[in-house]
Enzyme design. Structure first.
Site, mmCIF file in Angstrom:
data_model
loop_
_atom_site.group_PDB
_atom_site.id
_atom_site.type_symbol
_atom_site.label_atom_id
_atom_site.label_comp_id
_atom_site.label_asym_id
_atom_site.label_seq_id
_atom_site.Cartn_x
_atom_site.Cartn_y
_atom_site.Cartn_z
ATOM 1 N N LYS A 1 -22.262 33.899 3.850
ATOM 2 C CA LYS A 1 -23.156 34.545 2.885
ATOM 3 C C LYS A 1 -23.134 36.060 3.069
ATOM 4 C CE LYS A 1 -27.365 32.888 2.954
ATOM 5 N NZ LYS A 1 -28.821 32.695 3.174
ATOM 6 N N LYS B 1 -29.032 33.534 13.253
ATOM 7 C CA LYS B 1 -30.295 32.910 12.814
ATOM 8 C C LYS B 1 -31.098 32.567 14.052
ATOM 9 C CE LYS B 1 -32.204 31.558 8.902
ATOM 10 N NZ LYS B 1 -31.945 32.028 7.525
ATOM 11 N N GLN C 1 -24.859 31.662 7.232
ATOM 12 C CA GLN C 1 -25.176 33.083 7.120
ATOM 13 C C GLN C 1 -23.919 33.950 7.264
ATOM 14 O OE1 GLN C 1 -28.914 33.618 7.141
ATOM 15 N NE2 GLN C 1 -28.272 35.436 6.020
ATOM 16 N N ASP D 1 -37.732 34.054 7.343
ATOM 17 C CA ASP D 1 -37.229 32.812 6.737
ATOM 18 C C ASP D 1 -38.475 31.933 6.607
ATOM 19 O OD1 ASP D 1 -34.527 31.366 6.033
ATOM 20 O OD2 ASP D 1 -35.647 29.871 7.148
HETATM 21 P P1 NDP Z 1 -41.664 30.129 2.940
HETATM 22 O O1 NDP Z 1 -42.128 29.773 4.290
HETATM 23 O O2 NDP Z 1 -42.208 31.335 2.265
HETATM 24 O O3 NDP Z 1 -41.852 28.906 1.943
HETATM 25 C C1 NDP Z 1 -41.277 27.680 2.206
HETATM 26 C C2 NDP Z 1 -41.704 26.691 1.141
HETATM 27 O O4 NDP Z 1 -40.929 25.510 1.273
HETATM 28 C C3 NDP Z 1 -43.152 26.270 1.269
HETATM 29 O O5 NDP Z 1 -43.654 25.935 0.009
HETATM 30 C C4 NDP Z 1 -43.049 25.045 2.161
HETATM 31 O O6 NDP Z 1 -44.119 24.144 2.047
HETATM 32 C C5 NDP Z 1 -41.769 24.420 1.661
HETATM 33 N N1 NDP Z 1 -41.149 23.671 2.752
HETATM 34 C C6 NDP Z 1 -40.761 24.145 3.957
HETATM 35 N N2 NDP Z 1 -40.278 23.164 4.725
HETATM 36 C C7 NDP Z 1 -40.347 22.057 3.983
HETATM 37 C C8 NDP Z 1 -39.989 20.715 4.220
HETATM 38 N N3 NDP Z 1 -39.452 20.330 5.382
HETATM 39 N N4 NDP Z 1 -40.205 19.821 3.212
HETATM 40 C C9 NDP Z 1 -40.756 20.207 2.037
HETATM 41 N N5 NDP Z 1 -41.125 21.464 1.764
HETATM 42 C C10 NDP Z 1 -40.920 22.370 2.721
HETATM 43 O O7 NDP Z 1 -40.060 30.251 3.076
HETATM 44 P P2 NDP Z 1 -39.022 30.940 2.094
HETATM 45 O O8 NDP Z 1 -39.485 30.865 0.696
HETATM 46 O O9 NDP Z 1 -38.677 32.257 2.673
HETATM 47 O O10 NDP Z 1 -37.744 30.009 2.293
HETATM 48 C C11 NDP Z 1 -37.447 28.918 1.439
HETATM 49 C C12 NDP Z 1 -35.976 28.583 1.540
HETATM 50 O O11 NDP Z 1 -35.203 29.725 1.156
HETATM 51 C C13 NDP Z 1 -35.483 28.217 2.950
HETATM 52 O O12 NDP Z 1 -34.441 27.273 2.825
HETATM 53 C C14 NDP Z 1 -34.888 29.534 3.451
HETATM 54 O O13 NDP Z 1 -33.924 29.333 4.458
HETATM 55 C C15 NDP Z 1 -34.262 30.063 2.175
HETATM 56 N N6 NDP Z 1 -33.990 31.490 2.114
HETATM 57 C C16 NDP Z 1 -34.973 32.402 2.338
HETATM 58 C C17 NDP Z 1 -34.692 33.755 2.250
HETATM 59 C C18 NDP Z 1 -35.748 34.788 2.421
HETATM 60 O O14 NDP Z 1 -35.436 35.959 2.236
HETATM 61 N N7 NDP Z 1 -36.984 34.447 2.717
HETATM 62 C C19 NDP Z 1 -33.326 34.235 1.977
HETATM 63 C C20 NDP Z 1 -32.383 33.181 1.681
HETATM 64 C C21 NDP Z 1 -32.723 31.867 1.768
HETATM 65 P P3 NDP Z 1 -45.227 24.061 3.205
HETATM 66 O O15 NDP Z 1 -46.008 25.317 3.078
HETATM 67 O O16 NDP Z 1 -45.970 22.826 2.939
HETATM 68 O O17 NDP Z 1 -44.448 24.007 4.513
HETATM 69 O O1 2IT Z 2 -31.323 32.834 4.800
HETATM 70 C C1 2IT Z 2 -31.369 34.073 4.654
HETATM 71 O O2 2IT Z 2 -30.445 34.697 4.136
HETATM 72 C C2 2IT Z 2 -32.582 34.772 5.095
HETATM 73 N N1 2IT Z 2 -33.518 34.121 5.543
HETATM 74 C C3 2IT Z 2 -32.668 36.251 4.999
HETATM 75 C C4 2IT Z 2 -32.008 36.904 6.175
HETATM 76 C C5 2IT Z 2 -32.155 38.389 6.270
HETATM 77 O O3 2IT Z 2 -31.666 38.934 7.288
HETATM 78 O O4 2IT Z 2 -32.722 39.032 5.390
#
Ligand code: NDP
Ligand code: 2IT
Length: 445
Positions: free
Chosen positions: A114, A126, A111, A166
């Site tokens: 980034k 985080k 982070q 997250d």
């Molecule tokens: P969500 O909780 O909305 O969705 C996560 C998704 O990934 C779900 O479909 C989940 O499935 C799946 N998942 C989670 N853990 C696992 C695992 N161990 N194995 C397989 N599938 C898994 O999270 P986000 O969409 O917000 O986050 C997804 C990724 O993006 C993460 O790596 C996060 O750090 C990253 N990210 C998110 C940001 C944000 O703004 N939200 C910003 C930048 C990066 P299930 O429901 O079955 O757990």
């Molecule tokens: O991994 C990421 O960059 C996030 N989960 C978003 C963090 C934020 O402060 O919006």
């Protein structure tokens, strides 16, 4: 491995035993940075790398709460405040049973770079907990969030540390966390981002990570005079990032053929169009169901315990979690002719998978560049909160596009290797310079 990297990593491993995700994230960055630091001895002399890999502060705490049966549950809460050289700590909260110190330290470390890349004034942090929101009632999630914030509120603030969502933390959780903070602090301030629109949120924040990732991929494609038109895309995950990546890819005329969750994947060769995506959003965000139900609804194949990387595609968007593409899967993508990979998730590709992508010279956008649109738009939410103003959807989206283009340019500036753009070293070096220079200015702190 370079001798200096080896020496550095031995010390990291000695100081942080067993934290394998943290070691992985640090090693990738240090491999990119070492040659640059050797050429710029001021950073070496000031031990910037040694300091940047040591969190400024780690908070660990007990999170007790009562479940719906009146039984006491105990989780562990964390906030890793990694680096505040260029702004208040900023980064999401993850609620997932796998959460431990290693995972949160890797995420906080990523982070820092980034957030620096976004060009906005935000440091890196985080947090989260090993609490599993799956199968919990709304009341249980609320009780957990209230207990979690009862400790966390002592350590955050609009100019100190501003968490967000997250994995496992979306609008519902941010609401409960904000409500409890407001009650404890008796203040209505922007201490979280990803808030709802009617109480301080920003338009486009929910979409920002997925949209931003597609904007970044668009910039990568332009370097090869390519566009999204009719490109076959595989997306993993089906949460926030996966959903809005799919939405934007559809708008750009691409065809998304996969989605997944932790139980398995669906393959829809006809494409997940807007109508089907609306079904996914309702299934995941409201009903909190499983992706398997998509296969039943639309009569397509479901593969339990599978990830999408064996499906032939032009572009891949890993958007679920860390280490979801191993070397074999990376090679399979290459063998199937993949042109580019843009990481919506944080560190979704294992180290030797990254090497495979770089060796094949595909367009490979690492998470800290490709998914920075989420945190960048969080910073825009902070700005709007400070001004007590709300910008329009178009204004925020335009700024997001500009930021992603700018990040791409920074990667090109530092990552150009002849005809090839190494986005990994580009992102690592570009992200490092701003933070390192600020640390030099601040003296030995
Ligand atoms: P969500 O909780 O909305 O969705 C996560 C998704 O990934 C779900 O479909 C989940 O499935 C799946 N998942 C989670 N853990 C696992 C695992 N161990 N194995 C397989 N599938 C898994 O999270 P986000 O969409 O917000 O986050 C997804 C990724 O993006 C993460 O790596 C996060 O750090 C990253 N990210 C998110 C940001 C944000 O703004 N939200 C910003 C930048 C990066 P299930 O429901 O079955 O757990
Ligand atoms: O991994 C990421 O960059 C996030 N989960 C978003 C963090 C934020 O402060 O919006």
């Amino acid at each position: 491995m370079d001798k200096n990297v080896e020496v550095f990593m031995d010390e990291i491993i000695r100081k942080n035993p067993g934290e394998k995700e943290f070691h992985q994230a640090v090693q990738e960055v240090v491999e990119s940075l070492m040659p640059f630091i050797e050429k710029n001895p001021k950073y070496k002399k000031a031990k910037i790398l040694e300091r940047i890999a040591e969190p400024e502060r780690v908070i660990m705490f007990r999170v007790p709460w009562l479940d719906d049966n009146g039984e006491i549950q105990i989780n562990r809460g964390y906030r890793v405040q990694m680096n505040s050289a260029i702004g208040p700590y900023k980064g999401g909260l993850r609620l997932h049973p796998s959460v431990n110190l290693s995972i949160l330290k890797f995420l906080a470390f990523e982070q820092v770079f980034k957030n620096s890349l976004t060009s906005l004034p935000i440091g890196g942090g985080k947090g989260g907990s090993n609490f599993d929101p799956k199968g919990k009632t709304d009341t249980e999630v609320m009780k957990f969030c209230q207990s979690f914030m009862t400790e966390l509120f002592k350590h955050i603030g609009p100019d100190t540390d501003v968490p967000a969502g997250d994995i496992g933390v979306g609008g519902r959780e941010i609401g409960y966390l904000f409500g409890q903070y407001k009650r404890l602090a008796n203040e209505f301030t922007g201490i979280l981002t990803g808030k709802s629109l009617n109480w301080g949120g920003s338009l486009i924040r929910p979409e920002a990570t997925g949209y931003g990732c597609v904007y970044f991929a668009e910039e990568m494609l332009k370097t090869r005079k390519e566009s999204f038109k009719d490109k076959i895309c595989t997306v993993s995950g089906s949460g926030n990032v996966a959903q809005y990546t799919t939405e934007k890819l559809n708008q750009y005329g691409a065809k998304v053929v996969t989605l997944s969750d932790s139980s398995g994947m669906i393959y829809d060769p006809e494409g997940i169009d807007d109508k089907k995506l609306a079904y996914v959003m309702d299934l995941k965000n409201i009903k909190r169901g499983r992706i398997k139900e998509y296969a039943e609804e639309y009569n397509v194949d479901y593969y339990p315990d599978k990830r999408p990387w064996e499906i032939e595609c032009d572009l891949a968007f890993p958007s679920a979690t860390q280490n979801e593409i191993n070397k074999k899967e990376a090679q399979k993508l290459i063998d199937n002719g993949v042109m580019g990979v843009a990481e919506g998730a944080n560190m979704p590709t294992e180290a030797d998978g990254v090497e495979t992508f770089l060796d094949a010279k595909i367009l490979y956008g690492p998470g800290k560049a490709a998914n920075a649109g989420g945190v960048a738009t969080s910073a825009l939410e902070m700005t709007q909160n400070s001004q007590r103003l709300s910008w329009t959807r178009e204004e925020v989206d335009k700024k997001l596009q500009w930021i992603m283009q700018n990040i791409h340019q920074s990667c090109v500036k530092y990552g150009k290797e002849g005809d090839f753009i190494n986005y990994v070293s580009g992102a690592n070096i570009a992200g490092f310079v701003k933070v390192a220079d600020a640390m030099l200015d601040h003296g030995v702190v």
